[in-house]
Design an enzyme around this catalytic site. Structure first.
Site: not given
Ligand code: NAD
Length: 346
Positions: A130-132, A155, A159
């Site tokens: 993430t950009d955070e 969070y 990350k």
């Molecule tokens: P999300 O919370 O919707 O999904 C996370 C998934 O990971 C879920 O299906 C969950 O069951 C699974 N999970 C969690 N803990 C686990 C574990 N211990 N073992 C196996 N599976 C596990 O998240 P998202 O919004 O889809 O984000 C996905 C990734 O992208 C993350 O790494 C997040 O940091 C990154 N990200 C998200 C955003 C955003 O805007 N949502 C932006 C940039 C980066």
């Protein structure tokens, strides 16, 4: 290519799974199915011969070793994480366990697999972040890949730690890694506790639409399917050891974003009064980062990536999707009391 995707039942992971299968890649979706997961997100590909699901936790090294040996992937795309900032403030422990230690176990399992006899030479490990991790910007400037890390929430700190681990495994053990850091995503299948679904669903229920502080915090929004497209490009063409910032240069204050969604709803599903009359300002989140903005020059110039939709088009597609997929979000609202916990978070 056969890709092991962690977190493929979540919001972004499921978009990557759907896109990868539609492009002819084999996918192994490894997910622990936490509260944030929903297997309906991948129902459209579940019967494909290109798709397999493994119910496993990235903190379980034995399970990871078994899954690597069974599927022999050409690449890993690591998205599994605890992802909700508000939850990280209320309970940071799980974020450390999954985002830091889980990434460590996955790196170790990947390293053992990659070092074993006969494994694919072209193997690569793509860490999705993430950009955070870069902290908070003032009114000017953008995050580049060289911006120093300055995470400010549990969070983003977890990350940032995971990013450092991935780079260290690349430097120390020569694991072929590539990283990407993306701005805020939105789109179909976004879990109901996140800001944009909260706005849509509260508006549809005639409930107050909560906005933190004065709504002045700025986020840089990217349609989730454009992020999925960028991720596959980074996986396939990104230079090893390099990281790529991904963003659509779509900055909006939270208030402007909420007003745009209300205006779309006014058009698509008119009510007695404008939906913006439901906006209610609530006490700000502690340590709330003021502004995020991504400079996507590297991914644009090196890999030729461009987003396919403007934020207005993407928001309209998203609102239409929520209007047409009530069964999906109603089931989640009724699950584990998610409906009672609707937050304000991004
Ligand atoms: P999300 O919370 O919707 O999904 C996370 C998934 O990971 C879920 O299906 C969950 O069951 C699974 N999970 C969690 N803990 C686990 C574990 N211990 N073992 C196996 N599976 C596990 O998240 P998202 O919004 O889809 O984000 C996905 C990734 O992208 C993350 O790494 C997040 O940091 C990154 N990200 C998200 C955003 C955003 O805007 N949502 C932006 C940039 C980066």
């Amino acid at each position: 290519m056969k890709v092991l995707i962690t977190g493929g039942a979540g919001f972004i992971g499921s978009a990557v799974v759907r896109l990868a299968v539609s492009r002819g890649h084999s996918v192994v979706n490894l997910d622990a199915l936490t509260y944030a997961a929903c297997l309906d997100n991948v129902a459209s590909v579940a019967d494909s011969p290109l798709y397999a699901f493994e119910h496993a936790d990235i903190r379980d090294r034995g399970a990871l070793d078994r899954i690597f040996a069974k599927h022999e992937p050409d690449a890993v795309m690591h998205l599994a994480a605890e992802s909700h900032v508000d939850r990280s403030i209320d309970g940071p422990g799980t974020f450390m366990d999954t985002n830091v230690m889980g990434t460590f176990h996955l790196l170790e399992a990947a390293r053992a697999y990659w070092n074993a006899e006969g494994r694919p030479e072209t193997f690569r490990f793509h860490h999705v972040s993430t950009d955070e991790v870069f902290g908070s910007l003032g009114p000017d400037g953008q995050f580049t890949e060289e911006t120093p890390y300055d995470p400010r929430s549990p969070y983003s700190a977890s990350k940032a730690a995971s990013d450092h681990l991935v780079r260290a495994w690349g430097e120390t053990y020569g694991l072929p890694v590539v990283l990407s850091n993306c701005s805020n995503n939105y789109g179909p299948y976004h879990f109901p506790e996140k800001l944009i679904p909260v706005v849509i669903l509260n508006a549809l229920h005639g409930r107050p639409i909560p906005v933190y502080g004065a709504g002045e915090n700025v986020r840089d929004w990217l349609y989730v399917e454009d992020h999925a497209d960028a991720l596959l490009l980074v996986l396939e063409k990104g230079a090893l050891g390099r990281s790529y910032n991904i963003g659509g240069e779509n900055e909006r204050t939270n208030l402007a974003l909420v007003e745009t969604i209300c205006a779309i709803l006014d058009r698509l599903k008119p009510a007695d009064r404008p939906y913006s009359s439901l906006i209610a300002f609530v006490t700000d989140r502690p340590g709330h980062d003021l502004r995020y903005a991504i400079d996507p020059t590297r991914i644009r110039e090196e890999l030729g990536w461009l987003p396919s939709v403007t934020v207005e088009e993407g928001l309209e597609k998203t609102v239409r999707w929520y209007l047409e997929n009530e069964d999906w979000w109603r089931a989640l609202l009724e699950r584990d009391g998610v409906g009672q916990r609707l937050g304000t978070g991004t």
